[in-house]
Design an enzyme around this catalytic site. Structure first.
Site, PDB file in Angstrom:
ATOM      1  N   ASP A  41      12.674  23.856  61.942  1.00  0.00           N
ATOM      2  CA  ASP A  41      12.532  22.440  61.549  1.00  0.00           C
ATOM      3  C   ASP A  41      12.096  22.297  60.101  1.00  0.00           C
ATOM      4  OD1 ASP A  41       9.981  23.365  61.649  1.00  0.00           O
ATOM      5  OD2 ASP A  41       9.234  21.929  63.116  1.00  0.00           O
ATOM      6  N   GLU A  43       9.458  23.543  58.593  1.00  0.00           N
ATOM      7  CA  GLU A  43       8.042  23.654  58.252  1.00  0.00           C
ATOM      8  C   GLU A  43       7.769  25.042  57.662  1.00  0.00           C
ATOM      9  OE1 GLU A  43       5.685  22.538  61.625  1.00  0.00           O
ATOM     10  OE2 GLU A  43       6.131  20.406  61.337  1.00  0.00           O
ATOM     11  N   GLN A  99       2.778   9.769  37.010  1.00  0.00           N
ATOM     12  CA  GLN A  99       2.159   8.566  37.597  1.00  0.00           C
ATOM     13  C   GLN A  99       0.646   8.772  37.465  1.00  0.00           C
ATOM     14  OE1 GLN A  99       3.803   5.853  38.814  1.00  0.00           O
ATOM     15  NE2 GLN A  99       2.016   4.754  39.551  1.00  0.00           N
ATOM     16  N   HIS A 131       1.646  16.088  31.216  1.00  0.00           N
ATOM     17  CA  HIS A 131       2.225  14.930  30.533  1.00  0.00           C
ATOM     18  C   HIS A 131       1.173  14.214  29.690  1.00  0.00           C
ATOM     19  CE1 HIS A 131       4.965  11.796  29.650  1.00  0.00           C
ATOM     20  NE2 HIS A 131       4.256  10.885  30.288  1.00  0.00           N
ATOM     21  N   LYS A 191      11.119   5.049  21.578  1.00  0.00           N
ATOM     22  CA  LYS A 191      11.874   4.945  22.834  1.00  0.00           C
ATOM     23  C   LYS A 191      11.273   3.850  23.710  1.00  0.00           C
ATOM     24  CE  LYS A 191      11.084   7.787  26.458  1.00  0.00           C
ATOM     25  NZ  LYS A 191      10.969   9.056  27.162  1.00  0.00           N
ATOM     26  N   ASP A 217      10.519  18.002  23.854  1.00  0.00           N
ATOM     27  CA  ASP A 217       9.802  17.082  24.745  1.00  0.00           C
ATOM     28  C   ASP A 217       9.054  17.906  25.791  1.00  0.00           C
ATOM     29  OD1 ASP A 217       8.958  14.647  25.680  1.00  0.00           O
ATOM     30  OD2 ASP A 217      10.944  13.889  26.180  1.00  0.00           O
ATOM     31  N   SER A 221      14.000  15.156  32.578  1.00  0.00           N
ATOM     32  CA  SER A 221      14.218  14.794  33.985  1.00  0.00           C
ATOM     33  C   SER A 221      15.679  14.392  34.170  1.00  0.00           C
ATOM     34  CB  SER A 221      13.254  13.678  34.387  1.00  0.00           C
ATOM     35  OG  SER A 221      13.458  13.327  35.727  1.00  0.00           O
ATOM     36  N   GLY A 224      18.243  11.401  30.180  1.00  0.00           N
ATOM     37  CA  GLY A 224      18.562  10.171  29.446  1.00  0.00           C
ATOM     38  C   GLY A 224      17.912  10.130  28.064  1.00  0.00           C
TER      39      GLY A 224
HETATM   40  C1  R5P Z   1       8.175  10.770  29.199  1.00  0.00           C
HETATM   41  O1  R5P Z   1       7.465  10.167  28.411  1.00  0.00           O
HETATM   42  C2  R5P Z   1       8.431  12.240  29.081  1.00  0.00           C
HETATM   43  O2  R5P Z   1       7.780  12.781  27.981  1.00  0.00           O
HETATM   44  C3  R5P Z   1       9.909  12.520  28.982  1.00  0.00           C
HETATM   45  O3  R5P Z   1      10.409  11.954  27.777  1.00  0.00           O
HETATM   46  C4  R5P Z   1      10.663  11.952  30.148  1.00  0.00           C
HETATM   47  O4  R5P Z   1      10.081  12.363  31.347  1.00  0.00           O
HETATM   48  C5  R5P Z   1      12.108  12.373  30.126  1.00  0.00           C
HETATM   49  O5  R5P Z   1      12.761  11.745  31.182  1.00  0.00           O
HETATM   50  P1  R5P Z   1      14.332  11.630  31.223  1.00  0.00           P
HETATM   51  O6  R5P Z   1      14.882  12.999  31.027  1.00  0.00           O
HETATM   52  O7  R5P Z   1      14.609  11.084  32.601  1.00  0.00           O
HETATM   53  O8  R5P Z   1      14.756  10.676  30.157  1.00  0.00           O
END
Ligand code: R5P
Length: 298
Positions: A41, A43, A99, A131, A191, A217, A221, A224
């Site tokens: 399952d 786990e 977050q 972060h 940005k 950076d 993620s 973008g």
């Molecule tokens: C946000 O302030 C982080 O430093 C990255 O710039 C952010 O997490 C990048 O996210 P993405 O790749 O979705 O634009």
């Protein structure tokens, strides 16, 4: 590099096997033997095979994605129950750290919630390029950060980069540090995040014409932020554009997004192991570990 005076078992979770092995080699400490498996399952199951009672144990596990956080908590529980003397948790990447406050009323401060659970069976925590630094205070045990910027800058130096760009103000210090190590100019963009997948870059004149540029950076993620920055640089005549980050999440179609923006190379560390993990964060973790073990202040 100095060596640890004490014996310390290094226990790599499933999301940080390469960093754990690298640390064991650097610190000349044994890797712990474990069995990890998943029930039908899904786990998770963990079993330790070494007698770690009274020993120092270093647990290395990236807290991302969600399933890896559960794995970490179970590993910590097993290590604690086995009577370890001191438990140090290395979080190469601390998931949920973005977050870090209530942006809207009623939200969970996810970074705090996760940090408090990890603190339950930890004496010390070390994480790489969080972060925001203030998330360290969410742990209820001593927590330290270290930076992979030097390692990334070293790699970029070999690529003859002559301009560093931060894609937003938050990444400016990182870009400044990398530029100083490479000995080149740097700048940053403004940005605005529209939503989880959309960002807007305010056009700005950059000194990037005919240059080999690296955008740095902490996290990639959805890609973008980087894709928009690459397009801006190419529009302004950059010869080549590299993107480099500490934590390569590469969510959704990030890779495709970066390639279709004409990115020349994607570089990340191994805090999250991917095809783009070209440098290791193990060196900076080992240095911080030695400093904290020897009580040396940064
Ligand atoms: C946000 O302030 C982080 O430093 C990255 O710039 C952010 O997490 C990048 O996210 P993405 O790749 O979705 O634009």
């Amino acid at each position: 590099m100095a060596y640890l005076q004490c014996r310390m078992y290094i226990l790599g979770g499933t999301s940080a096997q390469s960093i754990a092995t690298n640390l064991a080699n650097r610190l000349r400490q044994p890797l712990a033997h474990t069995t990890y498996k998943r029930f039908p399952d899904d786990e998770f199951y963990v079993r330790l095979h070494d007698d770690i009672a009274g020993q120092d144990v270093l647990i290395v596990q990236t807290a991302y994605p969600d399933s890896k956080i559960i794995e970490l908590l179970l590993i910590q529980d097993a290590v604690h129950d086995a009577g370890a003397k001191k438990i140090t948790v290395i979080l190469p990447y601390f998931g949920y750290s973005r977050q870090d406050k209530k942006f809207e009323e009623g939200e969970a401060i996810s970074a705090k919630a996760i940090a408090q659970h990890i603190s339950l069976h930890a004496d010390c925590v070390i994480t790489v390029d969080p972060h925001k630094e203030h998330i360290l205070r969410f742990f209820t045990v001593p927590a330290y950060s270290c930076s992979a910027v030097r390692t990334i800058a070293q790699y970029l130096k070999g690529k003859h980069i002559d301009f560093i760009l931060a894609p937003d103000k938050g990444a400016r210090e990182r870009a400044k540090e990398a530029a100083a190590l490479i000995d080149c100019e740097y700048d940053y963009l403004e940005k605005t995040r529209i939503d989880g997948t959309t960002v807007k870059i305010t056009p700005k004149k950059l000194d990037a014409r005919d240059k080999h540029v690296a955008i740095i950076d902490d996290i990639i993620s959805t890609g973008g932020t980087m894709a928009n920055s690459i397009k801006e640089l190419k529009k302004q005549g950059a010869k080549s554009v590299y993107v480099a980050c500490t934590h390569g999440l590469f969510a959704g179609g990030a890779k495709e997004k970066l390639l279709s923006a004409n990115c020349d190379e994607i570089i990340s560390t191994d805090t999250i192991e991917t095809e783009f993990s070209k440098v290791s964060a193990a060196g900076t973790i080992a240095e911080t570990l030695l400093k904290t073990a020897l009580h040396i202040k940064n």
